[in-house]
Design an enzyme around this catalytic site. Structure first.
Site, mmCIF file in Angstrom:
data_model
loop_
_atom_site.group_PDB
_atom_site.id
_atom_site.type_symbol
_atom_site.label_atom_id
_atom_site.label_comp_id
_atom_site.label_asym_id
_atom_site.label_seq_id
_atom_site.Cartn_x
_atom_site.Cartn_y
_atom_site.Cartn_z
ATOM 1 C CG ASP A 66 -17.703 14.581 -70.441
ATOM 2 O OD1 ASP A 66 -18.648 14.758 -69.659
ATOM 3 O OD2 ASP A 66 -17.773 14.831 -71.662
ATOM 4 C CG HIS A 208 -12.582 16.329 -69.539
ATOM 5 N ND1 HIS A 208 -12.695 17.569 -70.126
ATOM 6 C CD2 HIS A 208 -13.087 15.434 -70.422
ATOM 7 C CE1 HIS A 208 -13.238 17.430 -71.329
ATOM 8 N NE2 HIS A 208 -13.492 16.149 -71.536
#
Ligand code: NI
Length: 262
Positions: A66, A208
């Protein structure tokens, strides 16, 4: 069968009694030593086959990233994934797309899945309905401009969206089933340990690509899990492999587990 029929007819006195006499099996035609071995051999082979199937049964897992794309970290991650033959899924933030279009094109060309993580990383649960639609639509438009027409699945920021706003979503939504909290740990070894302690086949792992430590952890995880027989696939592939048809507006923790609103 013939013997059984014969015995029945004899019982009915339709045939001479001799037909009903028990017949000693003639074993002279068989190599008894051989017959003793054959079943064991067959059994042995079968067991080996079954064992081989079990050992070689593929274990699939999906890495998801993400909050990118981010020029330096995402590019390094893509290099590492390519080297290792591992696919992943990237839920990108719309406002980070301008200037990073080549990274999106690379993701697509190298077999990764690209999804929508809203335009400015908003909390969809609390946002006005118009804002929810706009946040998703803006990113979708940018993605389509770069990558062409496709379905870009949504990962709501923080995994939060709620029942009401989920009705506005026209694609499947992806939560996760393993969250090492890499953004908080910011430590490669701790992230790797957290994932390895939890991961099961079919899991969706949240990381991430925004953090350098997470990129290091991701590549170390690919190495460790590939050595354990895991294959890294996109989220879409994970659904296909598990034969689950993903539904629009539904939030999945894994293909076989829907995330409820609680
Ligand atoms: Ni996020």
């Amino acid at each position: 069968m013939k013997k059984l029929l014969c015995a029945c007819l004899a019982a009915l006195a339709l045939l001479p009694a001799s037909c009903a006499q028990p017949v000693e099996p003639d074993i002279s035609a068989y190599d008894t030593a051989g017959t003793a071995e054959i079943p064991v051999e067959i059994l042995g082979e079968l067991e080996e086959d079954v064992l081989e199937d079990l050992v070689e049964a593929p274990k699939y897992v999906a890495l998801t990233f993400d909050d990118g794309p981010r020029a330096d970290t995402t590019a390094r991650l893509l290099d590492g994934l390519l080297e290792r033959g591992a696919a992943a899924t990237f839920f990108v933030i719309g406002e980070q797309i301008p200037g990073n279009e080549p990274l999106l094109l690379r993701m697509k060309a190298e077999g990764h899945q690209i999804g929508n993580h809203t335009y400015s990383h908003v909390r969809l649960l609390k946002a006005e309905k118009d804002a929810v639609v706009e946040e998703i639509h803006k990113t979708e438009t940018l993605l389509k401009e770069v990558l062409g027409d496709s379905s870009f699945w949504l990962r709501p920021p923080y995994g939060l969206i709620g029942a009401e706003r989920s009705k506005l979503i026209r694609t499947p939504m992806i939560y996760w089933s393993v969250d090492p909290e890499d953004w908080k740990l910011l430590n490669k070894d701790k992230v790797v340990a957290a994932v390895l302690g939890a991961v099961q086949p079919g899991d969706i792992i949240l990381l991430h690509d925004f953090y350098s430590t997470s990129v290091d952890a991701a590549l170390a995880l690919v190495d460790a899990l590939q050595a354990e027989g895991y294959d890294f696939v996109t989220v879409e592939e994970l659904f296909r492999i598990q034969e689950v048809e993903p539904q629009a507006g539904v939030l999945y923790a894994r293909p076989d587990r829907v995330r409820t609103w609680g």
